[in-house]
Design a protein around this motif. Structure first.
Motif, PDB file in Angstrom:
ATOM      1  N   PHE A 112       0.859  -1.180   0.000  1.00 56.56           N
ATOM      2  CA  PHE A 112       0.000   0.000   0.000  1.00 56.56           C
ATOM      3  C   PHE A 112       0.903   1.240   0.000  1.00 56.56           C
ATOM      4  N   ASN A 120       2.001  -0.876   6.620  1.00 59.67           N
ATOM      5  CA  ASN A 120       1.526  -1.917   5.721  1.00 59.67           C
ATOM      6  C   ASN A 120       1.301  -3.218   6.479  1.00 59.67           C
ATOM      7  N   GLU A 123      -1.659  -3.013   9.293  1.00 63.34           N
ATOM      8  CA  GLU A 123      -3.001  -2.600   8.850  1.00 63.34           C
ATOM      9  C   GLU A 123      -4.044  -3.711   9.048  1.00 63.34           C
ATOM     10  N   ALA A 124      -3.769  -4.876   8.482  1.00 71.62           N
ATOM     11  CA  ALA A 124      -4.774  -5.953   8.572  1.00 71.62           C
ATOM     12  C   ALA A 124      -4.890  -6.533   9.995  1.00 71.62           C
TER      13      ALA A 124
ATOM     14  N   GLN B 139      -4.269  -3.351  -5.572  1.00 70.34           N
ATOM     15  CA  GLN B 139      -4.404  -2.824  -4.208  1.00 70.34           C
ATOM     16  C   GLN B 139      -5.612  -3.457  -3.512  1.00 70.34           C
ATOM     17  N   ALA B 143      -5.549  -6.145  -0.361  1.00 69.29           N
ATOM     18  CA  ALA B 143      -6.326  -5.896   0.854  1.00 69.29           C
ATOM     19  C   ALA B 143      -7.272  -7.059   1.133  1.00 69.29           C
ATOM     20  N   MET B 148      -9.561  -8.355   4.401  1.00 72.09           N
ATOM     21  CA  MET B 148     -10.422  -7.170   4.496  1.00 72.09           C
ATOM     22  C   MET B 148     -11.656  -7.375   3.616  1.00 72.09           C
ATOM     23  N   ALA B 153     -11.556  -2.287   2.695  1.00 68.71           N
ATOM     24  CA  ALA B 153     -10.449  -2.050   1.765  1.00 68.71           C
ATOM     25  C   ALA B 153     -10.647  -0.720   1.036  1.00 68.71           C
ATOM     26  N   ILE B 157      -7.731   1.563   2.075  1.00 67.34           N
ATOM     27  CA  ILE B 157      -6.656   1.391   1.095  1.00 67.34           C
ATOM     28  C   ILE B 157      -6.920   2.182  -0.188  1.00 67.34           C
TER      29      ILE B 157
END
Lengths: 263, 260
Positions: A112, A120, A123-124, B139, B143, B148, B153, B157
């Motif tokens: 990202f 990065n 994030e998740a 992208q 994600a 996500m 996302a 993102i």
């Protein structure tokens, strides 16, 4: 129809694909693919470009839909459930939950760009797993250290080399603590001098993770794979240990392919 | 030979004297505030319509398509008149004056702001959609592969990256918006142009007064150009965005900036 969870009595099986078929319009890209991948096994899928190997990998975490057959990961059918013998696509939340257990590394990294390396990675875990930020950060830094990039923590992707970006991408996937890692041609977009650093990280991982790797790196396949699967025109042509595969390939198509790439 | 009335002219552009006149002072404030609120409304509606256009649900897609189709396909002046006079006469909705302390927000100002915002949303929808579509699909895939949902996302993102693509045209939209508020004159909303028209009705100096009015708008849009340049260079600095057009190009123009 037997319910999927009973079907896989053997908990050692991480991935099971049964008669998977996939069409892109009139193009039949996957033809009755059957394969099982065991816990901690490293499977390298090779084959000519356009053979369907990347497509199959993307079906495993449902980035691509399948037209028939079943794919199970950890005993759970991916992307679909059975309703009276017909496949019905799962809702998005379920699919997302399943994907969280499956790490994926892409050919073009897909980091990202608006987030730093550490952002990065966390994030998740913070958004999907709801891991507290400081814990996610500590885990993330450990992962960055593991791929040798702890000093690049606060750099943006465009400040990193291709090899470094791919190592961050691997750390990002690992941060979700997946039970399976998928690598989609992870070194194909790299300059030659950066391929080694990424493969080294993957070789390390290969000791402790279940991995399916689509790759053209025969050296890596030989060194790290437990099994090599040769795919051509949407079919699995041959599966063998690296030794057998490279020294005594059985099918003619495998022999032809190997003669083309190993000169 | 026309005798230019410098005294009237200066009287209405020199702030210490001009701002004595509530028609100009309040008109200017209204023009600025209406522009900001209508633009904000436009951004929100544009975002909703852009996401609606990309929705999996056909009903959302159709609604968004019809919204954009109607509001880009008909004149703003007609939309505004319909909203204010049209709804008023049917008694579907009469915009009542709202009194907040010493300030009265007239029904015309509310209707005008709403019409500007709704109209702007239809244009912003296309800008937002183009911004989202400019982001590499990889992208979204990355994600999703991390577990996500597409909503998360999009929010975490895709949209933050798309914002950098959206902000430059958004700035141009705001520049247009400040000028377009003058259309509210037809529904007698008390903005700047309405103020000048009222004054003109008394003193009848249209040449001097409309030049003066134009200078007010010119000052607003020029100040905004500087702000916009500042915002865009701030965006580009850290995250590797291309440099925006220079100040000269921004003020005197080079490429066709769509007017509507």
């Amino acid at each position: 129809m037997v319910t999927p969870n009973v079907k896989l009595a053997d908990s050692n099986i991480i991935v099971k694909a049964e008669k998977v078929n996939k069409h892109f319009g009139s193009l039949h890209v996957l033809k009755d693919i059957n394969i099982e991948v065991l816990k901690n096994e490293v499977v390298v899928i090779i084959g000519p470009s356009g053979s369907g190997k990347s497509t199959f990998l993307r079906c495993i975490n449902h980035l691509e839909k399948i037209n028939s057959g079943h794919i199970y990961v950890n005993g759970h059918m991916i992307g679909y459930h059975d309703r009276n013998g017909k496949l019905v696509e799962d809702n998005e939340r379920n699919i997302a939950r399943q994907r969280a257990e499956i790490g994926m590394v892409f050919q073009r990294f897909n980091l990202f760009p608006h987030l730093t390396a550490i952002e990065n990675i966390i994030e998740a875990p913070t958004r999907v797993r709801k891991t507290p930020a400081d814990q996610a950060r500590a885990d993330g830094e450990r992962l960055l250290a593991r791929v040798g990039l702890v000093d690049k923590r606060d750099q943006y992707p465009n400040q990193l080399s291709g090899g470094q970006q791919q190592r961050v991408a691997i750390a990002r996937a690992l941060a979700m603590k997946p039970s399976l890692m998928l690598f989609d041609e992870p070194t194909s977009a790299l300059d030659p001098e950066m391929i080694g650093e990424v493969l080294d990280v993957m070789k390390e991982l290969a000791h402790e993770m279940t991995m399916i790797v689509v790759s053209h790196e025969m050296g890596f396949a030989r060194a790290a794979a437990d099994r090599i699967v040769f795919v051509d025109e949407g079919q699995i042509i041959e599966q063998a240990s690296p030794d057998d595969f490279f020294t005594k390939p059985r099918s003619e198509r495998t022999q032809l392919f190997l003669s083309q790439i190993l000169h | 030979m026309y005798h230019f009335d410098w005294i009237t002219f200066w009287n209405y552009i020199w702030p210490p004297s001009a701002f004595q006149n509530p028609l100009i002072r309040n008109g200017l404030i209204a023009t600025i505030l209406v522009s900001i609120i209508a633009q904000a409304l436009g951004v929100i509606l544009g975002l909703i319509a852009a996401l609606g256009k990309m929705s999996k649900l056909a009903a959302f897609r159709w609604l968004s398509e019809i919204y954009v189709w109607y509001f880009r396909g008909t004149p703003l002046l007609v939309q505004m008149s319909l909203l204010f006079f049209g709804l008023g006469v049917t008694h579907i909705y009469n915009f009542p004056d709202i009194v907040v302390g010493a300030i009265t927000i007239t029904g015309a100002i509310q209707a005008g702001t709403l019409a500007l915002g709704i109209n702007e949303g239809a244009y912003m929808a296309e800008i937002v959609r183009a911004g989202i579509e400019s982001i590499d699909p990889g992208q979204m895939e990355a994600a999703k592969s991390l577990g996500m949902t597409s909503g998360l996302a999009m929010q975490r993102i895709v949209l933050p990256q798309a914002a950098k693509v959206i902000i430059p045209p958004l700035g141009n939209e705001f520049n247009n918006m400040m000028k377009t508020t003058s259309l509210m004159e037809v529904i007698s909303a008390g903005e700047l142009f309405f103020g000048f028209n009222q004054i003109n009705a008394r003193v009848f100096k249209p040449f001097e007064l409309y030049i003066a009015a134009s200078l007010y708008y010119l000052v607003l849009t020029t100040i905004w150009s500087f702000v916009q340049a500042r915002i865009e260079s701030g965006l580009g600095e850290r995250k590797g965005l291309e440099r925006g057009p220079g100040m000269m190009q921004r003020l005197f123009g080079s490429s066709g900036e769509g007017a509507h």
